[in-house]
Structure formats: structure tokens, C-alpha cells
Write a protein that holds these residues in place. Structure first.
Motif, PDB file in Angstrom:
ATOM      1  N   SER A  84    -141.999  32.859 -14.879  1.00 55.56           N
ATOM      2  CA  SER A  84    -143.069  32.876 -13.884  1.00 55.56           C
ATOM      3  C   SER A  84    -144.405  33.059 -14.579  1.00 55.56           C
ATOM      4  O   SER A  84    -144.469  33.545 -15.708  1.00 55.56           O
ATOM      5  CB  SER A  84    -142.850  33.994 -12.858  1.00 55.56           C
ATOM      6  N   THR A  96    -142.178  27.439  -6.128  1.00 54.50           N
ATOM      7  CA  THR A  96    -140.977  28.162  -6.541  1.00 54.50           C
ATOM      8  C   THR A  96    -139.845  27.180  -6.778  1.00 54.50           C
ATOM      9  O   THR A  96    -139.440  26.446  -5.877  1.00 54.50           O
ATOM     10  CB  THR A  96    -140.562  29.199  -5.485  1.00 54.50           C
ATOM     11  N   GLN A 101    -141.196  30.329 -11.067  1.00 52.48           N
ATOM     12  CA  GLN A 101    -142.220  30.371 -10.026  1.00 52.48           C
ATOM     13  C   GLN A 101    -143.574  30.175 -10.706  1.00 52.48           C
ATOM     14  O   GLN A 101    -143.982  30.970 -11.550  1.00 52.48           O
ATOM     15  CB  GLN A 101    -142.213  31.690  -9.263  1.00 52.48           C
TER      16      GLN A 101
END
Length: 339
Positions: free
Chosen positions: A44, A88, A93
Motif C-alpha cells: 500500500s 484497492t 491498495q
């Protein structure tokens, strides 16, 4: 600095994927949205979209997210507020941070926009430096490159509008060489794509994921932006003004959504369009209200897609003299320097 979302910020659900306002599947005892624990190997991070005005940053983010959260238009400097778009994937993400185009400011509003764009650079994990493949690298691109080179943030050069390259092979080759030189001189990787046609977008997405470090979910998986519906509604109104008006009007407009009333069968929206001069007010209203009606009709159609329901939109036009030159007025209208 662009801070990571706090627990309170992350438990609010401004706009969900799919353009509907249904509750997320995962919720806590108090009705707040829960964020799942990331699986092993999950990545992420925050990707800052930086570039000159009108290079296609907002279009790129909309395509990546899979729905429209940022307005677009042929008018330069369309984006004014820093906007997060959340993608996502099963393995990652990505939080895209769309920023105003970097340009030479001519008023207080311009100074605030450029300052906010630069501050975003220091707060993201990777910068996607978006350039325009329809022309060679220019002075504005080189200026941004020099500024980015002074930061410690990794940079990927994204050559957008690949579908708009000249048919002349010599011209096309000169354009490619100019951006390759810009990137290679600083050791930056380069990716070529078209946000409009989708060419090269899969490769770009994979490249961006590969640049991220292992990390958690920062937002619920169903969230596509951290901005509330009211903000998006105001932007949809401003988008239609950008498309339907000319001359000095688009850059002199600020939209405030004053009231949103949700009823069982319809959502009623009351908004004010702020301009700087009476002449601009006349243009926006049009003969017998024709222009304001056209703006309202087009914006209402977009809002109905946003909330998946009927909308009644009422617009007013108000003159706020020299609002772009006043820090106080700018803050009142929602434009302030972001920390």
C-alpha cells in the motif's frame, strides 16, 4: 504535509465504489466501518500525480479508480483541490493524490494551488510525473523535473496521451527522445500510456504496485475517495461551467454547495456559483436564464449517476469581487494552504 488518515477519518465513508451509497459489508458495533487486516505480502502507499496543467492527471485517476471522482475539461487548471482516489486490488491498495497543475501563478488562488501541489510531493511514497506525449518536453516539464530531483521521493515519468502522438515518425521520435532524456538524466523509469484509450494502463498499474512497500489497508476496500458527496457535487457543477462557458468565466468561478436534503424519493441540492464581476454573472445566467439552466441540467444528470437516485438542483449566482486575490475569501470558499 499530507498525513496518513487517522482512525476517525478512515471510519467515515464519503463515497463508496459503484456510485451507490449502500453500507459497507464490514461494520463495527457502533456502525462504523472496519478496515480489514492486510494479508501477507500486501502492499500500500500514496502516489502523487504531478505535472503541468491539462496533461490528463484527473482523467488518469478516474480511469485507474474505475469511476469518475475528479472533474475534467479542456480548460487548463481544472483541478483546484487535492483529491485522493483509492484503488484497492487483491494485492495492494493505491491511494492516488491528484494535484493542481503546476504553473506560474497570477493571483492568490494560483499561489495556493501551486503551493499545495508542491507540498503533496513531500507527503507521498512515489510521484507519478505525468507529461504529454503529443508534444516535446518543454520548459514547464524541465522546471518540474528539477524540483522533483531535489526531493527524496521516488519518481516515475508517465508519458500520457500516447494516442495523440504525431503521425510523422520523425516528430514522434523527437518527442520520445525528449522525455527519455528528461527521465534518464535523473535515473527515473518511464512508462508510456493513454488514459483515454486504455493503452498501456495495465502495465502502468503493475509498475506502480511494484514501487510500493508492504503496508496495511489505509481505507476500507470499498471506498473510492476520501471526499464527501457534497464536495463532489460542487465539482460536478464547476465542471459543466468549464465546458459550457468561455472567456474569463471558468477561472473566476467557485462553487459552494449550501444545502443537501435527502428525501425518500429525491435529493434536493442548493448551490451558489460565485463569480468576480457582474458581467460574468450575466454570462452564467444567460438570456432568460438559458445558460444557468443548461449548466444545472447537465450537472444534475451527473449527480444522479453519483448517488444513483433522482436529484433536484437549484443554482444561484453571486458576485464576490476579486475573491481570487483575497486569502480570507479563498478560505471561505474552501481554498486554503494544505499542511
Amino acid at each position: 504535509m499530507l498525513a496518513r488518515p487517522t482512525v476517525q477519518e478512515r471510519t467515515q465513508t464519503p463515497l463508496l465504489s459503484g456510485m451507490t451509497q449502500t453500507p459497507l459489508q464490514q461494520s463495527g458495533m457502533n456502525g462504523q466501518t472496519l478496515i480489514p487486516e492486510a494479508p501477507p505480502g500486501f502492499k500500500s502507499g500514496f502516489i502523487g500525480l504531478i505535472g503541468r496543467p491539462n496533461v490528463g492527471k484527473s482523467t488518469l485517476m478516474n480511469v485507474m479508480i474505475g469511476q469518475k471522482i475528479a472533474i475534467t475539461s479542456p480548460v487548463a487548471q481544472t483541478t483546484r483541490n487535492r483529491l485522493r482516489g483509492i484503488l484497492t486490488l487483491p494485492e495492494a491498495q493505491i491511494i492516488f493524490v491528484d494535484t493542481p497543475g503546476i504553473h506560474k501563478p497570477h493571483h492568490q488562488l494560483g499561489e495556493v494551488l501551486v503551493q499545495n501541489a508542491w507540498s503533496a510531493i513531500q507527503s507521498v511514497d512515489v510521484v507519478l510525473f505525468v507529461v504529454d506525449a503529443s508534444g516535446e518536453a518543454g520548459g514547464g516539464d524541465r522546471y518540474i523535473a528539477e524540483m522533483l530531483a531535489q526531493s527524496n521521493v521516488p519518481v516515475l515519468v508517465g508519458v500520457n496521451k500516447a494516442d495523440q502522438q504525431p503521425e510523422d515518425p520523425n516528430q514522434a521520435e523527437a518527442i520520445e527522445r525528449s522525455y527519455q532524456a528528461l527521465a534518464q538524466a535523473r535515473g527515473w523509469p518511464i512508462a508510456k500510456f493513454s488514459a483515454l484509450t486504455g493503452e498501456g494502463m495495465d502495465v502502468l498499474q503493475q509498475t506502480l504496485v511494484s514501487t510500493l512497500a508492504p503496508g496495511p489497508y489505509y481505507y476500507p476496500p470499498d471506498l473510492v475517495t476520501d471526499q464527501p458527496e457534497r464536495f463532489i457535487m460542487g465539482e460536478l457543477i464547476r465542471e459543466q461551467i468549464l465546458y459550457l462557458t468561455r472567456e474569463e468565466v471558468p477561472h473566476s468561478v467557485a462553487v459552494t454547495v449550501d444545502r443537501v436534503e435527502e428525501e425518500p424519493t429525491i435529493t434536493r441540492v442548493l448551490a451558489t456559483v460565485n463569480v468576480e464581476r457582474n458581467s460574468q454573472k450575466g454570462i452564467l445566467i444567460g438570456k432568460r436564464g438559458s445558460m444557468l439552466k443548461a449548466i444545472g441540467t447537465a450537472a444534475r444528470e451527473q449527480m444522479q449517476k453519483l448517488i444513483a437516485g433522482k436529484v433536484y438542483l437549484e443554482l444561484f449566482v453571486k458576485v464576490q469581487p476579486r475573491w481570487r486575490q483575497s486569502r480570507t475569501r479563498l478560505e471561505e470558499l474552501g481554498y486554503q494552504v494544505e499542511e
